[in-house]
Each structure stands twice: as structure tokens, then as C-alpha cells.
Design an enzyme around this catalytic site. Structure first.
Site, mmCIF file in Angstrom:
data_model
loop_
_atom_site.group_PDB
_atom_site.id
_atom_site.type_symbol
_atom_site.label_atom_id
_atom_site.label_comp_id
_atom_site.label_asym_id
_atom_site.label_seq_id
_atom_site.Cartn_x
_atom_site.Cartn_y
_atom_site.Cartn_z
ATOM 1 N N GLU A 115 5.705 8.682 -0.176
ATOM 2 C CA GLU A 115 6.059 8.166 1.238
ATOM 3 C C GLU A 115 5.941 6.450 1.205
ATOM 4 O O GLU A 115 5.015 5.991 0.590
ATOM 5 C CB GLU A 115 4.996 8.793 2.119
ATOM 6 C CG GLU A 115 5.225 10.183 2.210
ATOM 7 C CD GLU A 115 4.403 11.017 3.438
ATOM 8 O OE1 GLU A 115 5.056 11.910 4.049
ATOM 9 O OE2 GLU A 115 3.302 10.614 3.532
ATOM 10 N N CYS B 268 4.862 -0.710 4.247
ATOM 11 C CA CYS B 268 3.829 -0.126 3.336
ATOM 12 C C CYS B 268 4.307 0.728 2.181
ATOM 13 O O CYS B 268 4.926 1.681 2.487
ATOM 14 C CB CYS B 268 2.861 0.666 4.474
ATOM 15 S SG CYS B 268 1.504 1.449 3.712
ATOM 16 N N CYS C 2 -3.854 10.265 -5.590
ATOM 17 C CA CYS C 2 -4.644 9.060 -6.213
ATOM 18 C C CYS C 2 -5.686 9.824 -6.730
ATOM 19 O O CYS C 2 -6.554 10.844 -6.584
ATOM 20 C CB CYS C 2 -5.245 8.434 -4.596
ATOM 21 S SG CYS C 2 -6.353 6.914 -5.230
ATOM 22 N N CYS D 60 -11.594 8.921 -1.787
ATOM 23 C CA CYS D 60 -12.359 8.487 -0.697
ATOM 24 C C CYS D 60 -12.547 9.604 0.374
ATOM 25 O O CYS D 60 -11.465 10.202 0.664
ATOM 26 C CB CYS D 60 -11.881 7.432 0.114
ATOM 27 S SG CYS D 60 -11.386 5.914 -1.413
ATOM 28 N N CYS E 79 -9.943 9.948 3.589
ATOM 29 C CA CYS E 79 -8.634 9.619 3.385
ATOM 30 C C CYS E 79 -7.783 10.594 2.895
ATOM 31 O O CYS E 79 -8.044 11.412 2.068
ATOM 32 C CB CYS E 79 -8.559 8.488 2.206
ATOM 33 S SG CYS E 79 -6.682 8.225 1.731
ATOM 34 N N GLY F 217 -2.004 5.911 -3.177
ATOM 35 C CA GLY F 217 -2.534 5.355 -4.416
ATOM 36 C C GLY F 217 -3.290 4.129 -4.449
ATOM 37 O O GLY F 217 -3.544 3.289 -3.563
ATOM 38 N N GLU F 218 -3.772 3.755 -5.758
ATOM 39 C CA GLU F 218 -4.943 2.661 -6.003
ATOM 40 C C GLU F 218 -4.200 1.603 -6.794
ATOM 41 O O GLU F 218 -3.817 2.065 -7.862
ATOM 42 C CB GLU F 218 -6.176 3.072 -6.465
ATOM 43 C CG GLU F 218 -6.879 1.836 -7.088
ATOM 44 C CD GLU F 218 -7.310 0.749 -6.178
ATOM 45 O OE1 GLU F 218 -7.755 1.127 -5.120
ATOM 46 O OE2 GLU F 218 -6.684 -0.293 -6.408
ATOM 47 N N SER G 210 -3.901 -3.921 -1.475
ATOM 48 C CA SER G 210 -4.997 -3.535 -0.970
ATOM 49 C C SER G 210 -5.869 -2.733 -2.195
ATOM 50 O O SER G 210 -5.176 -1.759 -2.538
ATOM 51 C CB SER G 210 -4.875 -2.778 0.304
ATOM 52 O OG SER G 210 -6.223 -2.021 0.545
ATOM 53 N N SER H 104 -10.792 -2.337 0.784
ATOM 54 C CA SER H 104 -11.185 -1.394 1.607
ATOM 55 C C SER H 104 -12.801 -1.365 1.572
ATOM 56 O O SER H 104 -13.315 -0.497 0.633
ATOM 57 C CB SER H 104 -10.517 -0.059 1.135
ATOM 58 O OG SER H 104 -9.131 -0.163 1.263
ATOM 59 N N LEU H 105 -13.445 -1.815 2.459
ATOM 60 C CA LEU H 105 -14.746 -1.981 2.528
ATOM 61 C C LEU H 105 -15.363 -0.831 2.931
ATOM 62 O O LEU H 105 -16.028 -0.062 2.244
ATOM 63 C CB LEU H 105 -15.233 -3.305 3.171
ATOM 64 C CG LEU H 105 -16.616 -3.616 3.066
ATOM 65 C CD1 LEU H 105 -16.893 -3.890 1.514
ATOM 66 C CD2 LEU H 105 -16.955 -4.828 3.957
ATOM 67 N N HIS H 106 -15.347 -0.469 4.220
ATOM 68 C CA HIS H 106 -15.819 0.795 5.161
ATOM 69 C C HIS H 106 -17.330 0.797 5.115
ATOM 70 O O HIS H 106 -17.434 1.960 5.802
ATOM 71 C CB HIS H 106 -15.093 1.961 4.734
ATOM 72 C CG HIS H 106 -13.562 1.716 4.451
ATOM 73 N ND1 HIS H 106 -12.812 1.030 5.425
ATOM 74 C CD2 HIS H 106 -12.702 1.921 3.256
ATOM 75 C CE1 HIS H 106 -11.581 1.418 4.918
ATOM 76 N NE2 HIS H 106 -11.485 1.703 3.814
ATOM 77 N N ASN I 225 -7.869 7.470 11.356
ATOM 78 C CA ASN I 225 -6.832 8.294 11.734
ATOM 79 C C ASN I 225 -6.803 9.692 11.286
ATOM 80 O O ASN I 225 -7.145 9.875 10.012
ATOM 81 C CB ASN I 225 -5.560 7.768 11.007
ATOM 82 C CG ASN I 225 -5.103 6.341 11.703
ATOM 83 O OD1 ASN I 225 -4.976 6.372 12.948
ATOM 84 N ND2 ASN I 225 -4.672 5.337 10.911
ATOM 85 N N CYS J 97 -2.488 4.627 8.459
ATOM 86 C CA CYS J 97 -3.300 4.503 7.074
ATOM 87 C C CYS J 97 -4.020 5.604 6.844
ATOM 88 O O CYS J 97 -4.662 6.483 7.680
ATOM 89 C CB CYS J 97 -4.353 3.463 7.565
ATOM 90 S SG CYS J 97 -3.748 1.770 7.848
HETATM 91 N N1 SAH Z 1 -5.939 2.593 -2.452
HETATM 92 C C1 SAH Z 1 -5.831 1.509 -1.921
HETATM 93 C C2 SAH Z 1 -4.625 1.246 -1.047
HETATM 94 C C3 SAH Z 1 -4.484 2.201 0.181
HETATM 95 S S1 SAH Z 1 -4.536 1.342 1.540
HETATM 96 C C4 SAH Z 1 -7.197 1.038 -0.864
HETATM 97 O O1 SAH Z 1 -7.710 2.397 -0.760
HETATM 98 O O2 SAH Z 1 -7.208 0.124 -0.450
HETATM 99 C C5 SAH Z 1 -4.904 2.344 2.725
HETATM 100 C C6 SAH Z 1 -6.035 1.779 3.681
HETATM 101 O O3 SAH Z 1 -6.264 2.811 4.778
HETATM 102 C C7 SAH Z 1 -6.934 1.643 2.882
HETATM 103 O O4 SAH Z 1 -7.862 0.692 3.500
HETATM 104 C C8 SAH Z 1 -8.046 3.034 3.282
HETATM 105 O O5 SAH Z 1 -9.284 2.732 2.964
HETATM 106 C C9 SAH Z 1 -7.542 3.090 4.719
HETATM 107 N N2 SAH Z 1 -7.500 4.666 5.195
HETATM 108 C C10 SAH Z 1 -7.522 5.639 4.323
HETATM 109 N N3 SAH Z 1 -7.652 6.689 4.967
HETATM 110 C C11 SAH Z 1 -7.620 6.524 6.411
HETATM 111 C C12 SAH Z 1 -7.825 7.124 7.763
HETATM 112 N N4 SAH Z 1 -7.746 8.522 7.580
HETATM 113 N N5 SAH Z 1 -7.600 6.322 8.695
HETATM 114 C C13 SAH Z 1 -7.799 5.081 8.549
HETATM 115 N N6 SAH Z 1 -7.693 4.323 7.427
HETATM 116 C C14 SAH Z 1 -7.589 5.161 6.489
HETATM 117 FE FE1 SF4 Z 2 -7.131 6.381 -2.912
HETATM 118 FE FE2 SF4 Z 2 -7.139 4.223 -1.217
HETATM 119 FE FE3 SF4 Z 2 -7.071 6.789 -0.293
HETATM 120 FE FE4 SF4 Z 2 -9.242 5.682 -1.581
HETATM 121 S S1 SF4 Z 2 -8.533 4.961 0.566
HETATM 122 S S2 SF4 Z 2 -8.443 7.936 -1.811
HETATM 123 S S3 SF4 Z 2 -8.421 4.499 -3.219
HETATM 124 S S4 SF4 Z 2 -5.525 5.812 -1.363
#
Ligand code: SAH
Ligand code: SF4
Length: 416
Positions: free
Chosen positions: A128, A141, A148, A152, A155, A212-213, A244, A266-268, A343, A386
Site C-alpha cells: 500500500e 507515504c 515487516c 511492534c 502496529c 516495513g522497516e 522513519s 519511532s520512539l513511543h 490509529n 499511520c
Molecule cells: N517501520 C518504520 C516505518 C513505518 S512508519 C518505523 O516503524 O518507523 C509508521 C509510523 O507509524 C511509525 O512511527 C509507527 O510506529 C507508527 N505507527 C504504527 N502503528 C501505528 C498505529 N496503529 N497508530 C499510530 N501510529 C502507528
Molecule cells: Fe514494522 Fe514500523 Fe510497524 Fe514496527 S512500526 S512493525 S517497524 S512497520
């Protein structure tokens, strides 16, 4: 599931289309000229008999057609002699991927489901790509992998196992296709050699924030982004391209050094015990190492800050203690903080923080000197926001794949 999230709300503007130039399962595909470095393109042309003294000129001609004009058909290359075009057609492709579906959200966000050939995955794969129009800019995007390998916990993509890496061509194809669909390339009547002004383009920014990463697919991402930012072609400014990562520490320095784009992390979470759960790669590269890598990011300055993404999860990471920890952790790092309301997706156990709590958190961060924009969720109704991206692609088992390939060869012949 969030009540705003109904696929039926979304208008589907184009129905599945048959692939333009090849059958859906083309096991003997021609190599694409898209996504090759200039050197690789030169070598490919030489191998097909283009005389040495012509190669450089041909490469810049093709580069212009592919990336300035955006053509996807050799016959559109009007200043290339017919026999040369025939030769190119016989050996290479420049066709776009198949669009399986195009959806437009109520807020104008668009999502494309694209299909690529198996390339080792057994069956064709789908990814996508999302376009987010905003006041004064438009952000694409882009996905870097099918699925992936990281998991996480909040995600959606993380629930889909890694099927395969995308090639440089496939990463770039997402940009080319979006520019086609949005009318961002000059039309056929534009005089040859005319550049399209960068301002006014629909896609002004790219974020590698799709599926993906990207740093687990470094070489292909690098090649694609160097082509996207090449001044003689697609010409995106490096400052308008953001990669990212969940924190693949060993590749962070190379990202700045070899690609030179903006970095987002992606700190979180601000404590290792919590981040180990939310972003499990933290067990391998804990916060201390991650922040050290950020401090050493090439080109980092107050004008070129790192974006730290922080998803707001109710009662998990959204306390004022967490906000304090965040400010402390980032002390001395030129940083922007991006608070992302979680989300939801089907099957998740997490909830988005209450709006009041997000604002309190943001106020604290603001008071510490960060302009901390809360990212407005876009395209939630079509699962385009996201972390909501996921495709149905799964890797076939080997026996299944061999049987499938044998059947396809029987049906299509190995070379067509
Ligand atoms: N894999 C990379 C690139 C994907 S970026 C990464 O993790 O950085 C997608 C972004 O959306 C990341 O910051 C991820 O942590 C965030 N994300 C993932 N799931 C989400 C969700 N359900 N709601 C909001 N943000 C989310
Ligand atoms: Fe993969 Fe990024 Fe989702 Fe983590 S947040 S599972 S690294 S796509």
C-alpha cells in the site's frame, strides 16, 4: 473498531485494472530500466549492444524520459530513433505496477493497493502507498517491504509477517505511479527539455513510513531515494524526504551519510522496559544506543532536526511522567516531537489516549520548548493512517510455490 473506520465510506474511484504490459504472473519478466543507477543503466544498455560512445547520451535521454517526463511507454520517447525503441522494448520494461485498488478518503487522502511480481515470494505481492494532501504540500507515504519482520505491538503492519523486501524499482514505482495518478508529470505537449517547476507539484514530500522497516532494506531504499532526489530527474529536495526507522542503530549513520535525507525515529516509549514491549527491536538496540546514534546523525542541526514519533496509547505511555521522561531523554538533541494519536485496527487491544490527555501531554512538551504538533489522523476511514497498512500477501511454502510456478510456466510459457 473505531466507528469512523468503514471501508464502505470510502469511494473507490478505479476498479481493478489488468496489468498494462504483462500478465499478472509473469515469471519471465523483462528487467525494468526503472530503479537502476546511471551506472547500472549504462551497463544494461552496453550489454544489449548500444555502442560505447552512445551510452552516456542514451542514459541521460532515458533518465529524462523516465524521471522528468514520467513516461511508461517506450513509444512516447519521441526523440529516440525507432530501431532503438524497438531494441529497448524487446529487452526491457518501464511499465507501472498493477493498481489493484485506489481508494479516496473523505478527507482527500488516497490509498493505492499495488501488485508486484513474486520475485521469489511464490505469488505476486501487494503493498500500500498513501497520498496525504495538506495545505501547501502533499506527502506520499511509501512502503519499503511487504509486511515487516518486526512486531511492534500497536502496529497493524507488524501482524503481517515479512514476505519480501521491495526492489529499488518497486519503491520508486510507488512515487511514479502517484505522480501519474495525480497529474504531476508534464503532458505530452510540453516542449522537450522543459522542467516542471517544483512548486505546485502534488507530491512535494516523501516519507518512508509505509509498510516495513526501511533500514532492513537499506540498499534498495538508498538507490530509490537517490533517484527520487536526483536533480536531473524527480528532483525532490532531500529536506523533503524523511526516512522513519524503529531504531536499526547500525544503519542510522549510513542513512545520513549515504542518502542524506531527514530522519524520523519511532520512539513511543522513554523507558527500556516499556519500549521492549512496544518496539521490540529495543531489546537489541536500547534507548541509550539509539539516542547516541541520533546525536551522531550526519548533518544534524537546529535547521535539520530529527523527528521523534510518539504514538499516544491510553494508560500505556501517555502520563505526564512519560512526557517529563521524553523531554529529559531528548535533551541536547535537535528534535521535533510528533505526537500520533493511536490509529485503531481490527483486533488491537490498544486504545487511543483521551483527547484531553493528549493535550496535557502536548502542553508539557510545548512548555519545554518543543513546538509539538499533534498529528491529525488522516484517511482513517480507508485504513490509510499511520500503522494501519497491511496487505493480504503471505509467503507461500516452498512446495506450494514450486507447484504454483510449474503451473504458471505450463500456462504462459517460461519467457513471455
Ligand atoms: N517501520 C518504520 C516505518 C513505518 S512508519 C518505523 O516503524 O518507523 C509508521 C509510523 O507509524 C511509525 O512511527 C509507527 O510506529 C507508527 N505507527 C504504527 N502503528 C501505528 C498505529 N496503529 N497508530 C499510530 N501510529 C502507528
Ligand atoms: Fe514494522 Fe514500523 Fe510497524 Fe514496527 S512500526 S512493525 S517497524 S512497520
Amino acid at each position: 473498531m473505531d466507528e469512523t473506520m468503514s471501508l464502505t465510506d470510502a469511494m473507490t474511484v478505479s476498479k481493478p485494472k489488468p496489468p498494462v504490459a504483462k500478465p499478472a504472473f509473469d515469471l519471465g519478466e523483462k528487467p525494468s530500466l526503472i530503479g537502476l543507477t546511471r551506472e547500472e543503466m549504462a551497463a544494461a544498455l552496453k550489454e544489449k549492444g548500444v555502442p560505447d560512445k552512445q551510452v552516456k547520451m542514451r542514459v541521460s535521454q532515458l533518465w529524462n524520459w523516465l524521471y522528468v517526463r514520467g513516461v511508461s511507454d517506450f513509444d512516447a520517447m519521441t526523440n529516440v530513433a525507432k530501431d532503438m525503441r524497438e531494441m529497448l522494448k524487446a529487452h526491457f520494461t518501464i511499465a507501472r505496477p498493477e493498481i489493484v485498488e485506489e481508494q479516496v478518503s473523505n478527507d482527500g487522502t488516497r490509498k493505492w493497493l499495488l501488485r508486484f511480481p513474486p520475485r521469489g515470494a511464490g505469488r505476486p505481492v501487494e503493498v500500500e502507498t498513501v497520498y496525504i494532501p495538506e495545505e501547501g504540500r502533499g506527502t506520499l507515504c511509501i512502503s519499503s517491504q511487504v509486511g515487516c519482520s518486526l512486531t511492534c505491538s500497536f502496529c497493524h503492519t507488524g501482524t503481517q509477517r515479512l514476505v519480501r523486501n521491495l526492489t529499488a524499482e518497486e519503491i520508486l514505482a510507488q512515487l511514479l505511479l502517484a505522480r501519474d495518478r495525480l497529474g504531476d508529470f508534464p503532458d505530452r505537449d510540453t516542449p522537450l527539455g522543459a522542467m516542471v517547476p517544483a512548486e505546485g507539484r502534488k507530491v512535494s514530500n516523501i516519507v518512508m513510513m509505509g509498510m516495513g522497516e526501511p533500514l532492513y532494506n537499506f540498499e534498495s531504499v538508498k538507490t530509490a531515494l537517490l533517484i527520487a532526489t536526483d536533480g536531473d530527474g524527480l528532483s525532490l529536495s532531500r529536506r523533503r524526504v524523511t526516512l522513519s526507522t524503529s531504531g536499526v542503530v547500525p544503519e542510522i549513520f549510513r542513512t545520513g551519510d549515504e542518502i542524506g535525507v531527514m530522519l524520523a525515529i519511532s520512539l513511543h516509549a522513554v523507558r527500556d522496559d516499556l519500549r521492549d514491549i512496544l518496539v521490540p527491536i529495543n531489546k537489541k538496540y536500547p534507548l541509550k544506543e539509539l539516542i547516541e546514534a541520533c546525536r551522531a546523525y550526519p548533518g544534524l542541526s537546529n535547521a535539520r532536526r530529527i523527528t521523534f514519533e510518539y504514538v499516544m496509547l491510553k494508560d500505556v505511555n501517555d502520563s505526564l511522567e512519560d512526557a517529563k521522561g521524553l523531554v529529559q531523554l531528548l535533551k541536547g538533541v535537535p528534535a521535533k516531537i510528533n505526537l500520533i494519536p493511536f490509529n485503531p485496527w481490527p483486533g488491537t487491544n490498544y486504545q487511543c489516549s483521551d483527547w484531553e490527555q493528549i493535550e496535557k501531554f502536548a502542553d508539557f512538551i510545548n512548555a519545554a520548548g518543543y513546538a509539538s504538533p499533534i498529528r491529525t489522523p488522516r484517511g482513517r476511514d480507508i485504513l490509510a493512517a499511520c500503522g494501519q497498512l497491511k496487505s493480504e500477501s503471505e509467503r507461500m511454502r516452498k512446495t506450494e510455490r514450486l507447484a504454483f510456478e510449474a503451473m504458471m510456466i505450463a500456462n504462459h510459457g517460461a519467457d513471455d
